[in-house]
Design an enzyme around this catalytic site. Structure first.
Site, short mmCIF file in Angstrom:
data_model
loop_
_atom_site.label_atom_id
_atom_site.label_comp_id
_atom_site.label_asym_id
_atom_site.label_seq_id
_atom_site.Cartn_x
_atom_site.Cartn_y
_atom_site.Cartn_z
N HIS A 1 61.49 -51.19 21.21
CA HIS A 1 62.56 -50.38 20.63
C HIS A 1 63.63 -51.01 19.83
O HIS A 1 64.20 -52.06 20.24
CB HIS A 1 63.02 -49.30 21.76
CG HIS A 1 64.20 -48.38 21.21
ND1 HIS A 1 63.72 -47.31 20.52
CD2 HIS A 1 65.58 -48.40 21.16
CE1 HIS A 1 64.80 -46.60 20.10
NE2 HIS A 1 65.94 -47.43 20.51
N ASN B 1 56.62 -50.53 25.26
CA ASN B 1 57.04 -49.93 23.94
C ASN B 1 57.94 -51.07 23.52
O ASN B 1 58.88 -51.63 24.48
CB ASN B 1 57.97 -48.64 24.25
CG ASN B 1 58.34 -48.04 22.68
OD1 ASN B 1 57.69 -47.93 21.71
ND2 ASN B 1 59.57 -47.54 23.14
C1 GRF Z 1 59.87 -51.22 14.72
O1 GRF Z 1 61.09 -51.85 14.23
C2 GRF Z 1 59.65 -50.63 16.07
O2 GRF Z 1 60.73 -51.18 16.87
C3 GRF Z 1 60.32 -49.16 15.76
O3 GRF Z 1 59.57 -48.95 14.46
C4 GRF Z 1 59.43 -49.97 13.95
C5 GRF Z 1 57.86 -50.33 13.48
O4 GRF Z 1 57.68 -51.45 12.58
N1 GRF Z 1 59.92 -48.12 17.01
P1 GRF Z 1 56.26 -51.96 12.27
O5 GRF Z 1 55.20 -50.97 11.94
O6 GRF Z 1 55.73 -52.74 13.66
O7 GRF Z 1 56.42 -52.74 11.21
#
Ligand code: GRF
Length: 210
Positions: A110, A108
């Protein structure tokens, strides 16, 4: 001897900019075999189609249906022969079944320096807490949310003028480098997990000078 790239399934819920970074990253170590989302309107689906990657939508029907949701996602990943799941902006929690089916193979990204600010509103939490630094964590998924062994972290400054959008944009610049690099290392077998510790194996030719 050439090694086959590791087939991975990427799970998304939104814009998919991290998916795009995984697509754009030049790597012989992994290949994306399917993109799975809980949201039929996720822009990341467009990115997947443009890259010629199969897609699937699995609707989320609430916490009491989590096991069924998890099973459906794992089944689709398995049908595409994925060996790992990458949660790239996937805003749902997978059930325990996923850990059993993809042991030490769910990763994941985060948007905070874990263990600070787990959960859905990490960027807003960092701002309201008044931290001066926040960042990105790429980690293995375990049975707790935003908790498993940490593969990589990168930090960004928080400015007094920041709002959630400007801070998130700075965080995403780091995500787009850190996530593909981490998946590359994982897929090339360069990571060893010992409890909470993730060690990066040295290339065999590396000489340690003390
Ligand atoms: C990212 O910042 C990720 O860390 C968080 O949600 C966002 C998703 O961005 N969990 P994307 O859809 O990859 O542009």
């Amino acid at each position: 001897m050439s090694v086959e790239p590791l087939p991975i399934a990427v799970l998304i819920s939104g814009s998919g900019s991290n998916l795009q970074a995984l697509i754009d990253h030049t790597s012989d170590a992994y290949r994306i075999v399917v993109v799975i989302t809980d949201r039929a309107d996720a822009y990341g689906l467009v990115r997947a189609v443009e890259a010629g990657i199969p897609t699937a939508v699995v609707a989320y029907e609430g916490r009491d249906q989590r096991d069924r949701f998890t099973r459906a996602i794992c089944d689709i990943a398995a049908e595409h022969e994925a060996a790992a799941l990458v949660l790239a902006g996937f805003m749902r929690v997978l059930g325990m079944d996923a850990m059993g089916r993809f042991p030490e193979a769910i990763i994941n990204v985060h948007p905070s320096l874990l263990p600070s600010f787990p959960g859905a509103s990490a960027v807003e939490q960092a701002l309201s807490h008044g931290v001066k630094l926040t960042g990105v964590t790429v980690h293995f998924v375990d049975e707790q949310v935003d908790h498993g062994p940490i593969i990589a972290q990168g930090s960004v400054p928080v400015f007094e003028t920041d709002d959630a959008d400007s801070l998130h944009a700075r965080i995403q610049q780091i995500e787009h480098v850190l996530l593909p690099d981490a998946i590359d290392q994982f897929a090339s077998g360069s990571l060893d997990v010992h409890g909470r510790l993730v060690r990066h194996k040295l290339p065999q030719s590396t000489e340690i000078v003390q």
